[in-house]
Design a protein around this motif. Structure first.
Motif, PDB file in Angstrom:
ATOM      1  N   LYS A  49       0.924  -1.199   0.009  1.00  0.00           N
ATOM      2  CA  LYS A  49      -0.069   0.013   0.088  1.00  0.00           C
ATOM      3  C   LYS A  49       1.007   1.242  -0.047  1.00  0.00           C
ATOM      4  CE  LYS A  49      -2.203  -1.170   3.812  1.00  0.00           C
ATOM      5  NZ  LYS A  49      -1.762  -2.429   4.176  1.00  0.00           N
ATOM      6  N   ALA A  52      -8.371   7.804  -5.819  1.00  0.00           N
ATOM      7  CA  ALA A  52      -7.975   6.387  -5.806  1.00  0.00           C
ATOM      8  C   ALA A  52      -7.313   6.443  -6.927  1.00  0.00           C
ATOM      9  CB  ALA A  52      -9.447   5.564  -5.951  1.00  0.00           C
ATOM     10  N   LEU A  83      -5.699   1.141  -7.729  1.00  0.00           N
ATOM     11  CA  LEU A  83      -6.263   0.316  -6.464  1.00  0.00           C
ATOM     12  C   LEU A  83      -6.204  -1.155  -7.130  1.00  0.00           C
ATOM     13  CD1 LEU A  83      -8.744   2.167  -4.528  1.00  0.00           C
ATOM     14  CD2 LEU A  83      -6.320   2.177  -3.938  1.00  0.00           C
ATOM     15  N   LYS A 103      -7.274  -4.942  -5.440  1.00  0.00           N
ATOM     16  CA  LYS A 103      -7.255  -6.153  -4.144  1.00  0.00           C
ATOM     17  C   LYS A 103      -7.440  -7.338  -4.644  1.00  0.00           C
ATOM     18  CE  LYS A 103      -8.035  -6.815  -0.093  1.00  0.00           C
ATOM     19  NZ  LYS A 103      -7.129  -6.740   1.005  1.00  0.00           N
ATOM     20  N   THR A 122     -14.428  -2.238  -4.127  1.00  0.00           N
ATOM     21  CA  THR A 122     -14.225  -0.926  -4.110  1.00  0.00           C
ATOM     22  C   THR A 122     -14.867   0.032  -3.065  1.00  0.00           C
ATOM     23  OG1 THR A 122     -14.023  -1.391  -6.806  1.00  0.00           O
ATOM     24  CG2 THR A 122     -14.132   0.994  -5.822  1.00  0.00           C
ATOM     25  N   PRO A 156      -6.457  -1.762   0.368  1.00  0.00           N
ATOM     26  CA  PRO A 156      -6.062  -2.359  -0.740  1.00  0.00           C
ATOM     27  C   PRO A 156      -4.619  -2.952  -0.777  1.00  0.00           C
ATOM     28  CG  PRO A 156      -5.482   0.151  -0.708  1.00  0.00           C
ATOM     29  CD  PRO A 156      -6.432  -0.380   0.607  1.00  0.00           C
ATOM     30  N   GLY A 183      -1.680   0.559  -4.409  1.00  0.00           N
ATOM     31  CA  GLY A 183      -2.326   1.719  -4.936  1.00  0.00           C
ATOM     32  C   GLY A 183      -2.463   2.558  -3.712  1.00  0.00           C
ATOM     33  N   ARG A 216      -5.504   5.580  -1.919  1.00  0.00           N
ATOM     34  CA  ARG A 216      -6.677   5.901  -1.583  1.00  0.00           C
ATOM     35  C   ARG A 216      -6.839   7.079  -0.865  1.00  0.00           C
ATOM     36  NH1 ARG A 216      -8.192   1.346   2.352  1.00  0.00           N
ATOM     37  NH2 ARG A 216      -6.922   2.083   3.941  1.00  0.00           N
TER      38      ARG A 216
END
Length: 335
Positions: A2, A27, A30, A32, A66, A76, A79, A81
Motif C-alpha cells: 500500500k 483512488a 487500487l 485487491k 471498491t 488495498p 495503490g 486511496r
C-alpha cells in the motif's frame, strides 16, 4: 504494498501528490486480491465534493470491494486511496455515512430507537440522537411509525429507517451500496429525491448500482466497472457522446437515388430506417433526401442512451451480465 502519503505512488517516480481539496475521493491504481483472485485490478477514481457519483456494473464486477476499500473497511493490496483527504478512512468514520448492501436492523427495536442507535455509534449523544431520529422520521413521512418495531415495518419502510440512521450524524460523505435493490417504484422515487436533496445541501453521495436508469437520472459523473477494471470514469454526457446520434427515418418512396445517402450499415425495420448520423450533421442527409424525392414522412435524431454507451465501453458480455443481475443477492455476495 500500500502506498501512504509521502511514499511513491504506483507507477510514479516521485512522491504521492498532495490531497486535492475539491475531491471527496481519490483512488490511484487500487488493487485487491482474495486468495489469488484479483477482485479489483488497478482502478482510478476521482469524485468531486458535493456531487452524486454512480458506480455502475454487474454482479461480481468489484463494486462492493471498491466501496469497502474507499471506506477503510478493507485495505488495498496496491495503490493509493484518499477519502475526504485521509488515507485511513476508518479514522474519520464519524464524517461518513454508509449503507451496506446487506441490511441489518434489530427486529425488536422501535424505528426511532434504531435510527438513534446508529447515530450514537457515530458519536451523536444518545439524547440528541433520539431527538434527531424522531425529527427525521417525521420529515420523511414515517413519524406515525416511530414507535413501531422494525419487524412490523414493510421492507421499504425498514430500508428508509436504515438510510436515516446512515444520515443522522450529518455526514459529509454518504456511500450507498445497491440502495435501490428490492424497492418498489414508489420507494425508489423517494430514495432518488433524498439523494438529490443531500447533494443540494453539499453532501457528496456515492452509490453503486446495476440499474442504468438510476445512474442516468441521478448522476453527473459515473464509473463503469466490469471484471474488476474501470474502463470509463467521467460525465454521463461524455459516455453518451462516445456514440454518434441515431437517425430514425420513414420515407414514402421505397427506393431511389436518395438511398446512396444512407450508410452501408443502415437497418430497415418495418417502415423505418435506422442508422448513425454522419459527422457532417443532418444537412447533407436532408438535402439528399429532398433532392432524391424520398418523401420524408418522419425523421428523428436521438442521442444514444447510457445503456448504449455501456455496451460500447464495457462490451456485450458485461451488458448482458448487468441485465441479468438479480434485484437481491445472498448476504455477502460481492457486487
Amino acid at each position: 504494498m500500500k502506498h501512504e502519503l509521502g511514499e511513491p505512488a504506483a507507477g510514479g517516480n516521485g512522491m504521492a501528490p498532495a490531497p486535492r481539496p475539491d475531491l471527496a475521493i481519490e483512488a490511484r491504481a487500487l488493487v485487491k486480491r482474495f486468495d489469488g483472485f484479483v477482485a479489483v485490478d488497478g482502478i482510478d477514481l476521482e469524485v468531486p465534493r458535493g456531487s452524486i457519483f454512480g458506480i455502475l456494473g454487474p454482479n461480481g464486477a468489484g463494486k462492493t470491494t471498491t466501496l469497502r476499500m474507499l471506506l477503510g473497511i478493507i485495505d488495498p493490496d496496491e495503490g493509493l486511496r484518499r477519502t475526504l483527504g485521509h488515507e485511513r478512512p476508518h479514522e474519520i468514520a464519524h464524517r461518513i455515512g454508509y449503507l451496506p448492501e446487506e441490511r441489518g436492523l434489530y427486529p425488536a427495536m422501535k424505528a426511532f430507537e434504531a435510527v438513534a442507535f446508529l447515530g450514537a455509534l457515530r458519536g451523536v449523544p444518545l439524547g440528541e440522537a433520539r431527538r434527531r431520529a424522531r425529527a427525521l422520521l417525521q420529515e420523511h413521512g414515517l413519524g406515525y411509525a416511530a414507535d413501531r418495531q422494525i419487524r412490523q415495518l414493510s421492507k421499504g419502510m425498514a430500508q428508509t429507517v436504515q438510510l436515516l440512521g446512515t444520515l443522522i450524524h450529518e455526514p459529509e460523505l454518504v456511500v450507498l451500496d445497491e440502495p435501490f435493490s428490492g424497492l418498489d417504484a414508489l420507494n425508489q422515487g423517494k430514495l432518488e429525491r433524498m439523494i438529490r436533496n443531500l447533494a443540494e445541501r453539499g453532501t457528496t453521495v456515492i452509490f453503486s448500482t446495476h440499474v442504468i436508469a438510476h445512474a442516468e437520472r441521478l448522476c453527473e459523473r459515473i464509473a463503469i466497472i466490469a471484471g474488476g477494471k474501470v474502463p470509463f470514469v467521467g460525465d454521463v454526457s461524455e459516455a453518451r457522446d462516445r456514440l454518434p446520434p441515431q437517425v430514425r427515418l420513414e420515407t414514402r418512396a421505397s427506393d431511389g437515388p436518395w438511398r446512396a445517402a444512407l450508410p452501408a450499415d443502415a437497418r430497415h425495420e418495418g417502415s423505418f430506417w435506422h442508422f448513425s448520423l454522419a459527422e457532417g450533421g443532418p444537412e447533407p442527409l436532408l438535402r439528399a433526401l429532398i433532392e432524391g424525392e424520398a418523401g420524408i414522412l418522419s425523421l428523428s435524431i436521438e442521442r444514444p442512451g447510457l445503456h448504449d454507451a455501456f455496451v460500447a465501453i464495457a462490451g456485450e458480455a458485461a451488458a448482458k451480465a448487468l441485465e441479468e443481475t438479480p434485484e437481491s443477492l445472498e448476504p455477502g455476495k460481492d457486487r
